[in-house]
Design a protein around this motif. Structure first.
Motif, mmCIF file in Angstrom:
data_model
loop_
_atom_site.group_PDB
_atom_site.id
_atom_site.type_symbol
_atom_site.label_atom_id
_atom_site.label_comp_id
_atom_site.label_asym_id
_atom_site.label_seq_id
_atom_site.Cartn_x
_atom_site.Cartn_y
_atom_site.Cartn_z
ATOM 1 N N TYR A 77 5.222 1.176 1.952
ATOM 2 C CA TYR A 77 3.903 0.188 1.858
ATOM 3 C C TYR A 77 3.659 0.190 3.219
ATOM 4 C CZ TYR A 77 1.187 -3.692 0.658
ATOM 5 O OH TYR A 77 -0.102 -4.476 0.258
ATOM 6 N N VAL A 109 6.030 -5.327 -1.446
ATOM 7 C CA VAL A 109 6.684 -5.262 0.043
ATOM 8 C C VAL A 109 8.080 -5.249 -0.040
ATOM 9 C CG1 VAL A 109 6.790 -6.360 2.052
ATOM 10 C CG2 VAL A 109 4.387 -6.016 1.166
ATOM 11 N N ALA A 112 9.739 -1.787 -1.348
ATOM 12 C CA ALA A 112 9.358 -0.730 -0.540
ATOM 13 C C ALA A 112 10.762 -0.066 0.180
ATOM 14 C CB ALA A 112 8.355 -0.953 0.526
ATOM 15 N N VAL A 115 8.373 -0.470 5.106
ATOM 16 C CA VAL A 115 7.116 -1.149 5.105
ATOM 17 C C VAL A 115 6.682 -0.452 6.746
ATOM 18 C CG1 VAL A 115 5.967 -3.034 5.443
ATOM 19 C CG2 VAL A 115 7.792 -2.690 3.940
ATOM 20 N N VAL A 133 11.511 -2.362 8.093
ATOM 21 C CA VAL A 133 10.212 -2.334 8.392
ATOM 22 C C VAL A 133 10.098 -1.252 9.733
ATOM 23 C CG1 VAL A 133 8.345 -3.605 9.664
ATOM 24 C CG2 VAL A 133 9.851 -4.756 8.020
#
Length: 386
Positions: A77, A109, A112, A115, A133
């Motif tokens: 994402y 989110v 995923a 991200v 992330v």
């Protein structure tokens, strides 16, 4: 070889830029295709494909994310704005506040595999939903402005380009326009896409319509030969999570920029070297603009330093290897114990999501302009379909 399927809701500046970086990743063994979310089919996602949803929050994305999770399929994402913290009562803010949109956004989110963001501030916020992330560098495609002719003349042009959603930020600039024009006869303010509240276009305040195509927009900006570029940001959480796009654009176009002293600019602009960082006070903004207007040499030196820095740090080929490395790693980590994308029930789920999305569209449109605007937009869509 990693195969990425970029899934987008609409063609906007972000999707154009991502297509550029994905194209640059090809030399590193990463290939991509692009598909609109509302045109996506199960056959588009092969066992070797890694979907990448780009800023998607439409209810349809929830159905797809659930389908991928059920089949143990990895997806990525990408997000470059804090949709949870958009302020105001504009259509964009109303849309992302809707409970169904929030649910779609947060589920997609949260599940995923990775991200992708371009800002450490946004990474910190998003990590409350997903700790996987990756902060990847932003970039600029210098080929877009190669050979662009700049308009000449003795005018000292001060410019800003953005969408109507940036009008709150321009409240910082509006009070400066009249005193600057009065004090410096050669100055011209140019605004593209949005005018500050209470400011009317005229001989020395020019307004240009919004340009939807990013390549055309950036060539337009380069051609205007702005002496000074404005980058005001009201200090709130959504703005602190933005990327430093104004710095990249101004630097690439050799424009001396004046930036609000908040992230994202605080982390990249060296004050009085490659730009000016300023607190959001009227007298400080006026002082900074006056200094640059009175010192052409300072403007040129600042613009040149910014250009060199952007070229070294953000040039597309320079950053593409970091993006490609992430996709290769995601491809390597993805589970081989995957299941088929089950079609059973998905058709009804997709129809339900379509009904939801049109309901949200009508609600937001009504809030924006009442029954008249709803009727006008519905009629326009029916006419296009017909």
């Amino acid at each position: 070889m990693a195969s990425i399927l970029m899934i987008i809701e609409a063609k906007i500046a972000t999707t154009y830029l991502l297509e550029q970086i994905m194209g640059a990743c090809r030399v590193h063994g990463v290939y991509h295709e692009v598909k609109f979310l509302n045109e996506l089919r199960i056959d588009d996602i092969t066992p070797n494909t890694i979907p990448m949803f780009v800023r998607c929050a439409d209810p349809l994305v929830l159905s797809w994310a659930q389908l991928l999770v059920d089949a143990n399929r990895s997806y990525v994402y990408y997000i470059d704005d804090n949709f949870w913290r958009i302020r105001g009562e504009n259509p964009l803010a109303l849309y992302y506040r809707h409970p169904i949109v929030r649910k779609s956004l947060e589920f997609t989110v949260s599940h995923a595999e990775t991200v992708i963001v371009n800002s450490s501030e946004l990474a910190t916020f998003v990590s409350r939903f997903n700790t996987r992330v990756a902060v990847l560098p932003a970039f600029f495609d210098f080929s877009l402005i190669r050979g662009v002719a700049q308009s000449a003349g003795e005018e000292i042009r001060i410019g800003f380009a953005g969408s109507p959603s940036r009008v709150d930020d321009l409240d910082l600039i509006a009070p400066l326009i009249e005193p600057v024009l009065k004090r410096f006869p050669k100055t011209i303010f140019e605004f593209a896409g949005v005018l500050p509240r209470g400011v009317a276009a005229g001989a020395r305040v020019r307004f240009f319509p919004h340009i939807g195509d990013y390549a055309t927009y950036i060539r337009f900006q380069a051609s205007r030969n702005w002496a000074i570029g404005l980058a005001p940001l009201v200090d709130h959480e959504a703005n602190r999570g933005k990327t430093d796009n104004k710095y990249r654009e101004y630097g690439a176009c050799r424009i001396a920029g004046v930036y609000s002293n908040i992230p994202p600019y605080r982390n990249i602009v060296r004050n009085n070297e490659n730009g000016i960082l300023i607190e959001n006070a009227e007298e400080l903004w006026l002082r900074a603009l006056s200094m640059l207007i009175e010192s052409p040499k300072k403007r040129e030196e600042m613009a040149e330093l910014a250009f060199r820095h952007v070229k070294k740090r953000y040039d597309l080929p320079e950053v593409s290897h970091e993006w490609a490395s992430l996709f290769v790693d995601v491809d390597r980590r993805r589970s081989k114990n995957i299941r088929p994308l089950a079609n059973g029930g998905f058709g009804w789920r997709k129809i339900f999501r379509k009904v939801q999305r049109y309901a949200i569209y009508i609600i937001v449109t009504y809030e924006e302009g009442g029954v008249y605007l709803v009727a006008r937009k519905v009629a326009r869509r029916l006419f296009v379909v017909a």
